[in-house]
Design an enzyme around this catalytic site. Sequence first.
Site, PDB file in Angstrom:
ATOM      1  N   LYS A   1       0.831  -1.208   0.000  1.00  0.00           N
ATOM      2  CA  LYS A   1       0.000   0.000   0.000  1.00  0.00           C
ATOM      3  C   LYS A   1       0.866   1.260   0.000  1.00  0.00           C
ATOM      4  O   LYS A   1       2.029   1.218   0.436  1.00  0.00           O
ATOM      5  CB  LYS A   1      -0.945  -0.013   1.206  1.00  0.00           C
ATOM      6  CG  LYS A   1      -0.248   0.104   2.545  1.00  0.00           C
ATOM      7  CD  LYS A   1      -1.227  -0.123   3.695  1.00  0.00           C
ATOM      8  CE  LYS A   1      -0.504  -0.010   5.015  1.00  0.00           C
ATOM      9  NZ  LYS A   1      -1.276  -0.543   6.140  1.00  0.00           N
TER      10      LYS A   1
ATOM     11  N   TYR B   1      15.440  30.492   4.799  1.00  0.00           N
ATOM     12  CA  TYR B   1      14.275  31.268   5.236  1.00  0.00           C
ATOM     13  C   TYR B   1      14.390  31.679   6.698  1.00  0.00           C
ATOM     14  O   TYR B   1      14.702  30.856   7.556  1.00  0.00           O
ATOM     15  CB  TYR B   1      12.976  30.468   5.064  1.00  0.00           C
ATOM     16  CG  TYR B   1      12.491  30.405   3.640  1.00  0.00           C
ATOM     17  CD1 TYR B   1      12.147  31.565   2.940  1.00  0.00           C
ATOM     18  CD2 TYR B   1      12.380  29.188   2.975  1.00  0.00           C
ATOM     19  CE1 TYR B   1      11.700  31.503   1.631  1.00  0.00           C
ATOM     20  CE2 TYR B   1      11.933  29.115   1.661  1.00  0.00           C
ATOM     21  CZ  TYR B   1      11.599  30.275   1.001  1.00  0.00           C
ATOM     22  OH  TYR B   1      11.158  30.221  -0.302  1.00  0.00           O
TER      23      TYR B   1
HETATM   24  C1  PLP Z   1      -0.522  -1.619   6.842  1.00  0.00           C
HETATM   25  C2  PLP Z   1      -1.163  -2.877   7.273  1.00  0.00           C
HETATM   26  C3  PLP Z   1      -0.393  -4.033   7.532  1.00  0.00           C
HETATM   27  C4  PLP Z   1       1.113  -4.034   7.561  1.00  0.00           C
HETATM   28  O1  PLP Z   1       1.580  -3.577   8.801  1.00  0.00           O
HETATM   29  P1  PLP Z   1       3.131  -3.589   9.163  1.00  0.00           P
HETATM   30  O2  PLP Z   1       3.169  -3.185  10.581  1.00  0.00           O
HETATM   31  O3  PLP Z   1       3.774  -2.589   8.259  1.00  0.00           O
HETATM   32  O4  PLP Z   1       3.625  -4.960   8.898  1.00  0.00           O
HETATM   33  C5  PLP Z   1      -1.068  -5.213   7.807  1.00  0.00           C
HETATM   34  N1  PLP Z   1      -2.414  -5.245   7.843  1.00  0.00           N
HETATM   35  C6  PLP Z   1      -3.181  -4.168   7.620  1.00  0.00           C
HETATM   36  C7  PLP Z   1      -4.663  -4.280   7.704  1.00  0.00           C
HETATM   37  C8  PLP Z   1      -2.586  -2.939   7.341  1.00  0.00           C
HETATM   38  O5  PLP Z   1      -3.351  -1.852   7.142  1.00  0.00           O
END
Ligand code: PLP
Length: 338
Positions: A33, A247
């Site tokens: 993701k 800045y």
């Molecule tokens: C992002 C996510 C993961 C992965 O989590 P990590 O801590 O990065 O391994 C797993 N399950 C869901 C539902 C998530 O949203």
Amino acid sequence: MGTIKLSREALIHNFDIIAHQVGGKDKIAVVLKDNAYGHGAVMIAHSAAQYGIKQAVVRLEREADEVAEFFDNVLILGDYPTKLNPTYSYVINSIEAIERFARGSRVELKIDTGMHRNGIVLSELEEAFKRINQAGLVCVGVMSHLRASDTLSSEWFWQRRNFDEIKAKASVLAQSYGWRLRFHLSNSGGAFRSSACEDDIVRVGIALYGCLEMEHTLPQPDLKPVLSLWGDRVATRALKKGERVGYNGIYEAISDEVVSTYDLGYANGLDRLASNRYTTPEGIALRGRISMDNAAFATDKDELLIFNNANDYARSVGTIGYEILACLDKDLKREWVN
Ligand SMILES: *Cc1c(COP(=O)(O)O)cnc(C)c1O
């Protein structure tokens, strides 16, 4: 614009550790993701597939479209189907959502085992299955999510117990609908909480990218960060004692020194809160305010390593590596270096 360098060696090292921990490659679902936590979804998907990974997890259907060719199944965490694709499955995050899925969609039911974020409550299981069946959907999985997998507390244990109860109930119920379910609970932290993986898959994100940080009292796997961020020099100044940089001139040279600007700023994911307080792994200080597309450092190197572990940068601004990685500009150049 800055460059993201990715280490395939580190990625494979991490895959080996995770596969050993969870009982094989087949149990790993790679979480891609948000552009694979900033690493570049297609690049990571390609390498994961070469390694032999068959399952992926994304948030949106359009993210699934980018990586679908590499996997047997892509789980979509937070989106609704616009088409029927036999390799996609969509998470049902609430009981009311069931009616929003097109007939024939493959779905996985999220259960709230204690995080109190998304999912149906434990007592809604029978009702949810009934509605999924009535809506003409095919249920292919039941899942939950851990809220404190990386800290030592009782939380992991009672969520695990709640999920095991749901597994037993759901397995029986699914038979009457003719569904074959898979079960999954753990993220990266959860995968390292017990020596055996009792579920069908684990959804691994941050461990794969080498930035999992378990609380000190828990075992810390020896993972390697995959991503490093680099800047290219834009201009160099020889400052006299008392001259100020950037800045509002918040940094003032306490003696004569050389500073250079590099080609990335907060628009590229370099959190502005690190202004005037961050030091690179090579001990080079960030000088003055980070601007939109530039940041100044006390060096004249042509190519500058900004960070090689997102957790270190995150600490300097009071956040976590996840946020630093996920906010890296999609347009940054990305390349494999080994
Ligand atoms: C992002 C996510 C993961 C992965 O989590 P990590 O801590 O990065 O391994 C797993 N399950 C869901 C539902 C998530 O949203």
